[in-house]
Enzyme design. Structure first.
Site, PDB file in Angstrom:
ATOM      1  N   ARG A 119       0.862  -1.189   0.000  1.00 42.44           N
ATOM      2  CA  ARG A 119       0.000   0.000   0.000  1.00 42.44           C
ATOM      3  C   ARG A 119       0.894   1.234   0.000  1.00 42.44           C
ATOM      4  NH1 ARG A 119      -4.972  -1.857   2.208  1.00 42.44           N
ATOM      5  NH2 ARG A 119      -6.403  -1.833   0.464  1.00 42.44           N
ATOM      6  N   GLN A 124      -0.379   2.632  -6.252  1.00 44.75           N
ATOM      7  CA  GLN A 124      -1.813   2.900  -6.152  1.00 44.75           C
ATOM      8  C   GLN A 124      -2.609   2.393  -7.351  1.00 44.75           C
ATOM      9  OE1 GLN A 124      -2.348   6.982  -4.946  1.00 44.75           O
ATOM     10  NE2 GLN A 124      -2.445   6.377  -2.803  1.00 44.75           N
ATOM     11  N   ASP A 127      -3.466  -1.327  -6.969  1.00 43.15           N
ATOM     12  CA  ASP A 127      -4.046  -1.761  -5.699  1.00 43.15           C
ATOM     13  C   ASP A 127      -5.436  -2.368  -5.930  1.00 43.15           C
ATOM     14  OD1 ASP A 127      -4.998  -2.071  -3.163  1.00 43.15           O
ATOM     15  OD2 ASP A 127      -4.624  -0.006  -2.525  1.00 43.15           O
ATOM     16  N   SER A 130      -8.063  -2.476  -2.927  1.00 45.34           N
ATOM     17  CA  SER A 130      -8.815  -1.234  -2.716  1.00 45.34           C
ATOM     18  C   SER A 130      -9.911  -1.082  -3.767  1.00 45.34           C
ATOM     19  CB  SER A 130      -7.894  -0.014  -2.788  1.00 45.34           C
ATOM     20  OG  SER A 130      -7.096   0.040  -1.648  1.00 45.34           O
ATOM     21  N   TYR A 226      -2.393  -0.988   7.820  1.00 43.40           N
ATOM     22  CA  TYR A 226      -3.465  -1.907   8.211  1.00 43.40           C
ATOM     23  C   TYR A 226      -3.651  -1.899   9.730  1.00 43.40           C
ATOM     24  CZ  TYR A 226      -3.476  -4.147   3.586  1.00 43.40           C
ATOM     25  OH  TYR A 226      -3.589  -4.405   2.253  1.00 43.40           O
TER      26      TYR A 226
END
Ligand code: NAI
Length: 374
Positions: A119, A124, A127, A130, A226
């Protein structure tokens, strides 16, 4: 070098790992894209569209592909048909699919699990967790709204005033925040709670109320971003403190997860009994054991008059957009790995090393290796 996109075979899976619009990004770097006939159809992408964008359609792609893009982990039968030494990129359920990973290693597959994408800002666009969580959070609210015997918004009508529904979201990460936003847009009064203190501002920026609980949470966030696992005493206290919020809610959406662990049980049977009949719980942690003690993964059950839904693959219920997002994630990742005509394993690169689970006939990921020993 052939990039293959097989049809997903796990029941209920409607996503596909590549959409037509992204074919040119791969052919543009010299890759040949081969899509299994009908692979995109459940998500709304026709063979013709892939062909128009430069892909070849074949009845079978597993055996001929040097690189495979998949959504779900290959089944045991599929692993046996993958070309030895091929590269595989997909969700591999690394914590629960240890036998599958061993089989991939035995086949000398270089496999990358999208679940392990770091992450970090650089990753991004890759990901996938997500991306899928965003869709799940949205869809969870629609499921709740579909079952609730009330409307969500405040309605002032000639026939009287209807009070808005109350939604309580437990776990306000990617899915939870999307659930907060969706429930707000539908007009509910929304509250949310998360053990990570940083979440408060995010919840409030969406116009919802962050619930304060008298719990010590300063160490609740790991360096990875997390949540960290808490003690059983902590969860016991959390359950007690949250019971009043649960009882007051018409809709409870739970998303609380701790990577690699069973989801914490945050709603007991007693708490369900305390809810009004007709209320709805949508437990997005169902696949990891559930945040509600009465959740049955993949089922919708009624307990003490409360509807409890435990959906396990919500992203697949919006397969067009889920495929579009997932395909962008895996394409970006493949292009990151692909240099000078091949997939290069630069193990000094966090983005290469993090998701790599099998290579050279072995399981190489530390967390999975620990599981194998245990
Ligand atoms: P997740 O799906 O693992 O967990 C969902 C949520 O449950 C988390 O917010 C977690 O804190 C919460 N939770 C765990 N135990 C709980 C408990 N006992 N009670 C209440 N809530 C509990 O997490 P997710 O949504 O995938 O992401 C979490 C983190 O990753 C966030 O910090 C997010 O901002 C970060 N992130 C960073 C990205 C990046 O930098 N590229 C991209 C996406 C997420």
């Amino acid at each position: 070098m052939i990039v293959g996109v097989p049809q997903e075979t796990i029941p209920g899976e409607r996503r596909v790992a590549l959409v037509p619009d992204l074919v040119p990004r791969l052919t543009g770097v010299g890759l040949e894209v081969v899509v299994q006939e009908g692979a995109g159809a459940p998500a709304g992408f026709l063979d013709l569209s892939y062909r128009e964008k430069g892909a070849r359609l074949e009845p079978e792609v597993l055996g001929a592909s040097d690189i495979l893009l998949k959504v779900q982990p290959p089944t045991a039968g599929e692993v046996g048909r993958i070309k030895e030494g091929a590269v595989l990129i997909g969700f591999l359920q690394p914590y629960t699919n240890v036998a599958g990973l061993k089989a991939l290693a035995a086949r000398k597959v270089t496999a990358f699990a999208m679940e392990f994408m770091p992450r970090i800002t650089r990753a991004q666009s890759m990901d996938a967790l997500s991306a899928m969580s965003t869709l799940a959070g949205y869809k969870a609210v629609l499921i709740a709204a579909g079952h609730l015997p009330k409307v969500f918004p405040l309605l002032m009508t000639a026939a009287g005033t209807l009070t808005p529904a109350r939604a309580f979201v437990i776990g306000a990460g990617v899915a939870g925040l999307q659930a907060v936003g969706t429930a707000k847009r539908l007009g509910a009064v929304v509250e949310a709670y998360d053990t990570r203190p940083a979440v408060r501002e995010q919840v409030e920026s969406l116009g919802a109320k962050f619930v304060e609980l008298a719990l010590e949470t300063k160490d609740a966030e790991a360096r990875t971003g997390y949540a960290t696992a808490q003690s059983e005493e902590f969860y016991q206290r959390q359950r007690e403190l949250m019971a009043t919020c649960v009882a007051a809610a018409d809709v409870v959406i739970t998303t609380a997860l701790v990577p690699g662990k069973r989801a914490p049980v945050l709603i007991t049977e007693e708490a369900v009994r305390g809810m009004r009949p007709g209320s709805v719980i949508v437990d997005l942690a169902a696949e990891q054991g559930g945040n509600c003690a009465l959740t049955e993964p993949g089922q919708e059950v009624v307990r003490h008059g409360v509807i409890i839904a435990g959906p396990t693959n919500l992203a697949s219920t919006v397969p067009y957009h889920a495929s579009q997002m997932y395909a962008r994630n895996v394409t970006s990742y493949l292009l990151h790995l692909f240099k000078e005509g091949g997939v290069r394993l630069d193990l000094t690169d966090e983005l290469t090393r993090g998701p790599l689970v099998t290579h050279g006939g072995e399981v190489v990921h530390e967390a999975v290796k620990t599981l194998l020993q245990g």
